[in-house]
Design a protein around this motif. Structure first.
Motif, PDB file in Angstrom:
ATOM      1  N   ALA A 144      10.468  37.240 -53.982  1.00 21.91           N
ATOM      2  CA  ALA A 144       9.144  38.016 -54.368  1.00 21.91           C
ATOM      3  C   ALA A 144       7.825  37.377 -53.760  1.00 21.91           C
ATOM      4  O   ALA A 144       6.925  38.151 -53.238  1.00 21.91           O
ATOM      5  CB  ALA A 144       8.942  37.777 -55.857  1.00 21.91           C
ATOM      6  N   ARG A 145       7.522  36.146 -53.752  1.00 22.80           N
ATOM      7  CA  ARG A 145       6.457  35.432 -52.941  1.00 22.80           C
ATOM      8  C   ARG A 145       6.489  35.761 -51.609  1.00 22.80           C
ATOM      9  O   ARG A 145       5.383  36.244 -50.951  1.00 22.80           O
ATOM     10  CB  ARG A 145       6.511  33.955 -52.994  1.00 22.80           C
ATOM     11  N   ARG A 146       7.582  35.882 -50.826  1.00 22.08           N
ATOM     12  CA  ARG A 146       7.617  36.354 -49.529  1.00 22.08           C
ATOM     13  C   ARG A 146       7.332  37.959 -49.208  1.00 22.08           C
ATOM     14  O   ARG A 146       6.732  38.233 -48.382  1.00 22.08           O
ATOM     15  CB  ARG A 146       9.083  36.121 -48.728  1.00 22.08           C
ATOM     16  N   LEU A 147       7.749  38.647 -50.057  1.00 19.16           N
ATOM     17  CA  LEU A 147       7.659  40.128 -50.136  1.00 19.16           C
ATOM     18  C   LEU A 147       5.941  40.267 -50.340  1.00 19.16           C
ATOM     19  O   LEU A 147       5.572  41.236 -49.883  1.00 19.16           O
ATOM     20  CB  LEU A 147       8.182  40.736 -51.299  1.00 19.16           C
ATOM     21  N   SER A 148       5.403  39.472 -51.262  1.00 21.23           N
ATOM     22  CA  SER A 148       3.942  39.532 -51.531  1.00 21.23           C
ATOM     23  C   SER A 148       2.971  39.530 -50.430  1.00 21.23           C
ATOM     24  O   SER A 148       1.696  40.015 -50.297  1.00 21.23           O
ATOM     25  CB  SER A 148       3.403  38.732 -52.417  1.00 21.23           C
ATOM     26  N   ARG A 149       3.732  38.897 -49.253  1.00 13.27           N
ATOM     27  CA  ARG A 149       2.963  38.886 -48.005  1.00 13.27           C
ATOM     28  C   ARG A 149       2.779  39.899 -47.036  1.00 13.27           C
ATOM     29  O   ARG A 149       2.175  40.011 -46.122  1.00 13.27           O
ATOM     30  CB  ARG A 149       3.239  37.720 -47.265  1.00 13.27           C
ATOM     31  N   ILE A 150       3.643  40.956 -47.396  1.00 15.03           N
ATOM     32  CA  ILE A 150       3.614  42.236 -46.786  1.00 15.03           C
ATOM     33  C   ILE A 150       2.838  43.037 -47.589  1.00 15.03           C
ATOM     34  O   ILE A 150       3.019  43.424 -48.549  1.00 15.03           O
ATOM     35  CB  ILE A 150       5.036  42.827 -46.668  1.00 15.03           C
ATOM     36  N   SER A 151       1.833  43.509 -46.670  1.00 14.17           N
ATOM     37  CA  SER A 151       0.774  44.574 -47.250  1.00 14.17           C
ATOM     38  C   SER A 151       1.339  46.001 -47.438  1.00 14.17           C
ATOM     39  O   SER A 151       0.878  46.771 -48.228  1.00 14.17           O
ATOM     40  CB  SER A 151      -0.607  44.384 -46.611  1.00 14.17           C
ATOM     41  N   MET A 152       2.080  46.409 -46.636  1.00 12.77           N
ATOM     42  CA  MET A 152       2.625  47.837 -46.336  1.00 12.77           C
ATOM     43  C   MET A 152       3.641  48.074 -47.519  1.00 12.77           C
ATOM     44  O   MET A 152       4.593  47.512 -47.845  1.00 12.77           O
ATOM     45  CB  MET A 152       3.252  48.000 -45.107  1.00 12.77           C
ATOM     46  N   GLY A 153       3.274  49.361 -48.224  1.00  7.91           N
ATOM     47  CA  GLY A 153       4.266  49.632 -49.095  1.00  7.91           C
ATOM     48  C   GLY A 153       4.566  51.223 -48.917  1.00  7.91           C
ATOM     49  O   GLY A 153       4.415  51.846 -47.830  1.00  7.91           O
ATOM     50  N   PRO A 154       5.245  51.741 -49.964  1.00  5.44           N
ATOM     51  CA  PRO A 154       5.770  51.247 -51.172  1.00  5.44           C
ATOM     52  C   PRO A 154       6.972  50.331 -50.939  1.00  5.44           C
ATOM     53  O   PRO A 154       7.741  50.208 -49.882  1.00  5.44           O
ATOM     54  CB  PRO A 154       6.307  52.604 -51.748  1.00  5.44           C
ATOM     55  N   LEU A 155       7.469  49.763 -51.835  1.00  5.49           N
ATOM     56  CA  LEU A 155       8.611  49.009 -51.928  1.00  5.49           C
ATOM     57  C   LEU A 155       9.855  49.590 -52.515  1.00  5.49           C
ATOM     58  O   LEU A 155       9.660  50.246 -53.806  1.00  5.49           O
ATOM     59  CB  LEU A 155       8.482  47.677 -52.603  1.00  5.49           C
ATOM     60  N   GLY A 214       7.179  51.081 -46.949  1.00  2.94           N
ATOM     61  CA  GLY A 214       6.792  49.824 -46.116  1.00  2.94           C
ATOM     62  C   GLY A 214       7.699  48.688 -46.174  1.00  2.94           C
ATOM     63  O   GLY A 214       7.628  47.737 -45.368  1.00  2.94           O
ATOM     64  N   ILE A 215       8.532  48.547 -47.290  1.00  4.41           N
ATOM     65  CA  ILE A 215       9.209  47.314 -47.447  1.00  4.41           C
ATOM     66  C   ILE A 215      10.636  48.271 -48.171  1.00  4.41           C
ATOM     67  O   ILE A 215      10.487  48.845 -49.303  1.00  4.41           O
ATOM     68  CB  ILE A 215       8.865  46.527 -48.530  1.00  4.41           C
ATOM     69  N   VAL A 216      11.847  47.860 -47.491  1.00  6.68           N
ATOM     70  CA  VAL A 216      12.995  47.815 -48.295  1.00  6.68           C
ATOM     71  C   VAL A 216      13.705  46.324 -48.485  1.00  6.68           C
ATOM     72  O   VAL A 216      13.742  45.540 -47.667  1.00  6.68           O
ATOM     73  CB  VAL A 216      13.963  48.549 -47.380  1.00  6.68           C
ATOM     74  N   ALA A 217      14.016  46.111 -49.760  1.00  6.80           N
ATOM     75  CA  ALA A 217      14.372  44.673 -50.253  1.00  6.80           C
ATOM     76  C   ALA A 217      15.920  44.864 -51.003  1.00  6.80           C
ATOM     77  O   ALA A 217      16.195  45.923 -51.504  1.00  6.80           O
ATOM     78  CB  ALA A 217      13.438  44.151 -51.099  1.00  6.80           C
ATOM     79  N   THR A 221       4.688  39.431 -59.165  1.00  9.96           N
ATOM     80  CA  THR A 221       4.096  38.951 -58.260  1.00  9.96           C
ATOM     81  C   THR A 221       3.357  39.827 -57.007  1.00  9.96           C
ATOM     82  O   THR A 221       2.146  39.455 -56.695  1.00  9.96           O
ATOM     83  CB  THR A 221       5.266  38.179 -57.322  1.00  9.96           C
ATOM     84  N   LEU A 222       3.608  40.783 -56.977  1.00  7.05           N
ATOM     85  CA  LEU A 222       3.180  41.983 -55.937  1.00  7.05           C
ATOM     86  C   LEU A 222       1.980  42.646 -56.571  1.00  7.05           C
ATOM     87  O   LEU A 222       1.969  42.757 -57.841  1.00  7.05           O
ATOM     88  CB  LEU A 222       4.296  42.906 -55.575  1.00  7.05           C
ATOM     89  N   SER A 223       0.882  42.868 -55.621  1.00  6.49           N
ATOM     90  CA  SER A 223      -0.133  43.579 -55.993  1.00  6.49           C
ATOM     91  C   SER A 223      -0.048  44.517 -56.957  1.00  6.49           C
ATOM     92  O   SER A 223       0.823  45.428 -56.787  1.00  6.49           O
ATOM     93  CB  SER A 223      -0.980  43.737 -54.739  1.00  6.49           C
ATOM     94  N   ALA A 224      -1.036  45.109 -57.603  1.00  7.76           N
ATOM     95  CA  ALA A 224      -0.798  45.970 -58.712  1.00  7.76           C
ATOM     96  C   ALA A 224      -0.753  47.487 -58.092  1.00  7.76           C
ATOM     97  O   ALA A 224      -0.315  48.375 -58.584  1.00  7.76           O
ATOM     98  CB  ALA A 224      -1.994  45.897 -59.620  1.00  7.76           C
ATOM     99  N   GLY A 225      -1.559  47.328 -56.857  1.00  6.74           N
ATOM    100  CA  GLY A 225      -1.376  48.628 -56.134  1.00  6.74           C
ATOM    101  C   GLY A 225       0.020  49.031 -55.360  1.00  6.74           C
ATOM    102  O   GLY A 225      -0.086  50.012 -54.925  1.00  6.74           O
ATOM    103  N   MET A 226       0.843  48.128 -55.395  1.00  9.80           N
ATOM    104  CA  MET A 226       2.104  48.284 -54.571  1.00  9.80           C
ATOM    105  C   MET A 226       3.147  48.948 -55.620  1.00  9.80           C
ATOM    106  O   MET A 226       3.162  48.644 -56.702  1.00  9.80           O
ATOM    107  CB  MET A 226       2.901  46.823 -54.274  1.00  9.80           C
ATOM    108  N   THR A 227       3.508  50.342 -55.120  1.00  9.39           N
ATOM    109  CA  THR A 227       4.396  50.951 -55.600  1.00  9.39           C
ATOM    110  C   THR A 227       6.052  50.417 -55.662  1.00  9.39           C
ATOM    111  O   THR A 227       6.362  50.038 -54.682  1.00  9.39           O
ATOM    112  CB  THR A 227       4.537  52.399 -55.237  1.00  9.39           C
ATOM    113  N   ILE A 228       6.587  50.332 -56.708  1.00  5.43           N
ATOM    114  CA  ILE A 228       7.899  49.802 -56.632  1.00  5.43           C
ATOM    115  C   ILE A 228       8.752  50.567 -57.177  1.00  5.43           C
ATOM    116  O   ILE A 228       8.740  51.221 -58.442  1.00  5.43           O
ATOM    117  CB  ILE A 228       8.083  48.458 -57.438  1.00  5.43           C
ATOM    118  N   ILE A 229       9.914  50.861 -56.246  1.00  4.01           N
ATOM    119  CA  ILE A 229      11.137  51.817 -56.782  1.00  4.01           C
ATOM    120  C   ILE A 229      12.260  51.015 -56.654  1.00  4.01           C
ATOM    121  O   ILE A 229      12.572  50.407 -55.700  1.00  4.01           O
ATOM    122  CB  ILE A 229      11.399  53.176 -55.893  1.00  4.01           C
ATOM    123  N   ALA A 230      12.966  50.997 -57.913  1.00  2.32           N
ATOM    124  CA  ALA A 230      14.209  49.927 -57.921  1.00  2.32           C
ATOM    125  C   ALA A 230      15.354  51.096 -58.007  1.00  2.32           C
ATOM    126  O   ALA A 230      15.427  52.011 -58.678  1.00  2.32           O
ATOM    127  CB  ALA A 230      14.121  49.125 -59.017  1.00  2.32           C
TER     128      ALA A 230
END
Length: 262
Positions: A28-39, A103-106, A56-65
């Motif tokens: 999660a700390r590594r992902l937080s360094r990537i500014s492009m979203g959504p995740l 912007g991120i696939v994890a 951990t990620l900024s509040a503005g980052m959309t997360i879809i699990a």
């Protein structure tokens, strides 16, 4: 699969704190360094990385699990700390999302159990924006994970005619960088960075470690097919005590983080 499901109880109570959680926090700390979203998270399972990312990620980052198992989605989405996350059932090899969306696939350890990794990697690349990253973690070879190695030896000793192989061949079985590279290349990725992460392994007791691995992973099904699960767990715990002593287990564990683009 509910909160009372024995596998989920073992996963949440034992395996997540000692194995999944520490690596999820690191990722999660590594992902937080990537500014492009959504995740987009693939094969989120019980949502261990999901919760770490949500905190951990900024509040503005959309997360879809996502997870292919709707019952797992129901379980994970009901855990604390995921109110900001959108949950959806999805097969990683057939994602219900448009091209160039994320912007991120994890994925946290879920790649090892995917039945068709090249297809899943191809889908990950399809839904990635230009410049996005596909970041996933893999448990390192079992010889670099002493507790898992001890448990695999214990399973071989207890079931010499037909030893369960999940720990060695599945959980710790996708460790060859060339093999991973081949699968990524087949999916169209052109750049991959590999980082080894070694962390302390800490379990309150041998019993906790044995319960987590034997009941909270795919090893559980192999033990159920062989009969007395409780006896196998007790045998595994005793093997851990012989190797690591009574009381808390303090050892090391290793995983790899792959960050791919292309």
């Amino acid at each position: 699969m509910s909160a009372a499901d024995p596998r989920l109880e073992a996963l949440d109570r034992y395996l997540a704190p000692i194995l999944l959680g520490p690596f999820a926090d690191d990722m999660a700390r590594r992902l937080s360094r990537i500014s492009m979203g959504p995740l987009l998270e693939l094969s989120a399972d019980a949502g261990v990385l999901t919760r770490a990312a949500a905190s951990t990620l900024s509040a503005g980052m959309t997360i879809i699990a996502t997870d292919p198992d709707p019952l797992m989605v129901a379980h994970a989405s009901g855990r604390p700390g995921v109110a900001r996350v959108t949950w959806q059932q999805a097969d990683p090899a057939a994602l219900p999302f448009a091209d160039a969306t994320f912007g991120i696939v994890a994925c946290h350890f879920g790649v090892v159990t995917m039945p068709d990794r090249p297809s899943a990697f191809l889908e990950a690349r399809r839904v990635m924006k230009p410049g996005a990253r596909f970041v996933f973690s893999l448990p390192a070879h079992i010889r670099h994970n002493p507790v898992a190695d001890c448990l695999q030896d214990a399973m071989t000793e207890r079931f010499p005619a037909d030893p369960p192989g999940f720990l060695g061949s599945v959980l710790h079985g996708y460790t060859d960088n060339d093999r991973v590279d081949d699968d990524l290349t087949e999916a169209g990725f052109t750049d991959a960075i590999y980082t080894s992460v070694e962390l302390p392994f800490v379990a309150a007791s041998a019993d906790d470690a044995a319960l987590g691995y034997c009941l909270g992973t795919g090893l559980r099904g192999e033990l159920e097919a062989r009969g007395d699960v409780a006896a196998a767990v007790a045998f595994a715990a005793e093997a851990l005590r012989r190797r690591f002593g009574d009381g808390a287990i303090e050892s090391t564990m290793r995983a790899h983080v792959v960050s791919a683009a292309g």
